[in-house]
Design an enzyme around this catalytic site. Structure first.
Site, PDB file in Angstrom:
ATOM      1  N   CYS A   1       0.840  -1.049   0.071  1.00 10.97           N
ATOM      2  CA  CYS A   1       0.216  -0.004  -0.095  1.00 10.97           C
ATOM      3  C   CYS A   1       0.828   1.154  -0.086  1.00 10.97           C
ATOM      4  CB  CYS A   1      -0.619  -0.079   1.204  1.00 10.97           C
ATOM      5  SG  CYS A   1      -2.142  -1.394   1.428  1.00 10.97           S
TER       6      CYS A   1
ATOM      7  N   GLY B   1      -1.495   1.158  -5.026  1.00 11.38           N
ATOM      8  CA  GLY B   1      -3.013   0.803  -4.502  1.00 11.38           C
ATOM      9  C   GLY B   1      -4.091   1.366  -5.133  1.00 11.38           C
TER      10      GLY B   1
ATOM     11  N   ASN C   1       1.509  -0.072   5.890  1.00 12.37           N
ATOM     12  CA  ASN C   1       1.876  -0.717   4.644  1.00 12.37           C
ATOM     13  C   ASN C   1       2.560  -2.054   4.876  1.00 12.37           C
ATOM     14  OD1 ASN C   1       2.706  -1.455   1.940  1.00 12.37           O
ATOM     15  ND2 ASN C   1       4.559  -0.129   2.129  1.00 12.37           N
ATOM     16  N   GLY C   2       2.148  -3.214   4.563  1.00 14.80           N
ATOM     17  CA  GLY C   2       2.725  -4.404   4.980  1.00 14.80           C
ATOM     18  C   GLY C   2       1.752  -5.379   5.238  1.00 14.80           C
TER      19      GLY C   2
ATOM     20  N   TYR D   1      10.012  -3.949  -8.982  1.00 13.88           N
ATOM     21  CA  TYR D   1       8.606  -3.878  -9.454  1.00 13.88           C
ATOM     22  C   TYR D   1       7.518  -2.543  -9.088  1.00 13.88           C
ATOM     23  CZ  TYR D   1       3.686  -5.022 -10.272  1.00 13.88           C
ATOM     24  OH  TYR D   1       2.364  -4.913 -10.818  1.00 13.88           O
TER      25      TYR D   1
END
Length: 478
Positions: free
Chosen positions: A2, A28, A100-101, A255
């Site tokens: 995210c 996201g 985030n995670g 990426y």
């Protein structure tokens, strides 16, 4: 995976929050949300893109000089409205939080929340595990005389109890803005500041590009286990809480992050160029003489440019991507992923027809995208197609927030290289050599568990079994 941001200063922060989320939209697209604080929490969140969730009226409604924001890419829990972030609790003080995670000991901590802290989570979002664990530890302090060290101690206990990957930003009502990292620093978080006529505004963001766009100065990346607290007087306090060895996610470079981002002094675009350059010797050793190198837009561009330069072969744009169709990588169903690839990529036939084409993608995960790309190039008249993955074979699931968490979905886990080449119908197939990763990433300790199976957190096999069970249960209930 995210995107998260947070700001605190002496003026309204909603503008920076909304625009900041737009800079992180690539992280996201499932939902977006903002919480600001002025006397009370002001919240707006919903499913969809930032531009779909927020409009002009929210610039007035989201009042306050402190706030946090989130864009969500669903990995844990469903993409339902109650799982959108930020999430708030009114005790102690009032706490709002984004992360985030991915929490890996989710089931264990979910049980502990109820049995030890008597808290019943209201969603399947693992952020609640972080929020309520921290809140439960904080409420044990002297709340009338809260000290910075009390906050640090509460975070450190939270870090010790919660396993996985997480970068967290939190507003503590009438106290300040808090950020902290997991002990291994798997996910990114950057500290920045901007000097204005009203004083200094401090911010946290998943990538430095947010600060570039907003005119902030980048101060630094947060370290594994680090805790940073900015109080209401704009004083910055920092310490290292519970820390292990750094294992920064290598997929951020390969990426997920935007090409112009920088993590720990390493430019993402530059790393991708080097990944492409390193594959040159494999193609030469195979005795191939390609006519053109093309990239799979947009994350394959820099690896392709590095490869083409090293080969001495032209690098052309051979595929055009529609930016208004979602990612096949994120699409939950196989058929949907196949349809998305066809719809979002269209070939430039003049660049391809009659030529031996090297096509470079950032990675091969399920093989769906690779197979369809080769098909598109052959239909466009390619004489031969040589497929290049700028990442090593993805053989092991990720439990840290990237949607490749089931072994059976990973093509390199169940097929040999020759079988993969045959499956995607390429004339030749090349992967980045795993043995060369340390040379490319010699200035940052990386998490390469998706390639090696060496996970930096404990009990991963049990976690993978739980994920497999949950996925199978979801399919049965469809």
């Amino acid at each position: 995976m995210c995107g998260i941001i947070g700001f605190t200063g002496n003026k309204k922060v909603v503008g920076d929050l909304i625009y900041g989320l737009l800079t992180l939209q690539h992280r996201g697209q499932d939902s977006a949300g903002i919480v600001t604080f002025e006397k009370m929490f002001h919240t707006k969140k919903g499913k969809g893109l930032v531009s779909e969730v927020f409009n002009e009226k929210h610039y007035e409604r989201l009042r306050g000089n402190t706030g946090i924001g989130h864009v969500r890419y669903t990995t844990h829990g469903s993409n339902s409205p109650e799982n959108a972030q930020p999430i708030t609790t009114n005790y102690p003080y009032g706490i709002a939080m984004v992360h985030n995670g991915n929490v890996t000991n989710f089931k264990e901590m979910n049980k502990a929340l109820y049995e030890d802290y008597h808290v019943l989570p209201t969603s399947t979002n693992d952020l609640e595990i972080l929020l309520y664990t921290f809140a439960a530890e904080l409420k044990n302090k002297d709340l009338k005389n809260l000290q910075v060290q009390d906050i640090f101690d509460a975070v450190k206990v939270t870090q010790q109890k919660i396993q996985g990957a997480y970068a967290v930003i939190s507003v503590i009502a009438n106290h300040g803005l808090l950020a902290f990292m997991d002990p291994n620093g798997i996910r990114p978080l950057v500290l920045g500041k901007k000097e204005t006529e009203d004083g200094i505004t401090y911010g946290f963001a998943s990538e430095n590009i947010t600060f570039d766009h907003l005119g902030y100065e980048v101060i630094r990346d947060l370290q594994p286990g680090e805790i940073v607290y900015i109080d209401e007087q704009q004083q910055v306090h920092s310490t290292i809480g519970h820390r292990e060895k750094q294992h920064f996610c290598v997929f951020e470079y390969m990426y997920f992050a935007r090409e112009d981002s920088i993590f720990y002094g390493n430019n993402v675009a530059g790393k991708r160029v080097r990944l492409g350059q390193s594959i040159t010797k494999q193609i030469k050793k195979a005795g191939l003489s390609p006519d053109v190198v093309i990239d799979v837009p947009s994350s394959g561009y820099f690896a392709a440019s590095g490869l083409a330069e090293a080969l001495g072969v032209p690098h052309h744009r051979g595929l055009v991507k529609s930016n208004y169709i979602g990612r096949s990588f994120i699409a939950p169903e196989q058929k949907e992923r196949e349809n998305i690839v066809h719809r979002k990529l269209n070939p430039i036939k003049k660049a391809i027809r009659g030529k031996k084409v090297v096509v470079v993608d950032d990675s091969i995960v399920r093989g769906t995208t690779s197979k369809r790309i080769v098909e598109i190039l052959r239909r466009a008249g390619a004489k031969e197609v040589y497929f290049v993955s700028a990442a090593p074979p993805v053989k092991h699931p990720c439990v840290y927030g990237i949607d490749m968490s089931v072994k059976t979905e990973l093509i390199a886990n169940k097929m040999s290289m020759d079988e993969i080449r045959e499956y995607i119908n390429a004339d030749a197939l090349f992967y980045f050599d795993l043995a060369e990763l340390p040379e490319i990433f010699n200035k940052v300790s990386i998490c390469d568990a998706c390639f090696t199976g060496n996970y930096p957190t404990p009990d991963v096999e049990k976690i993978l079994d739980d994920i497999e069970e949950d996925r199978n249960s979801e399919k049965e209930n469809v």
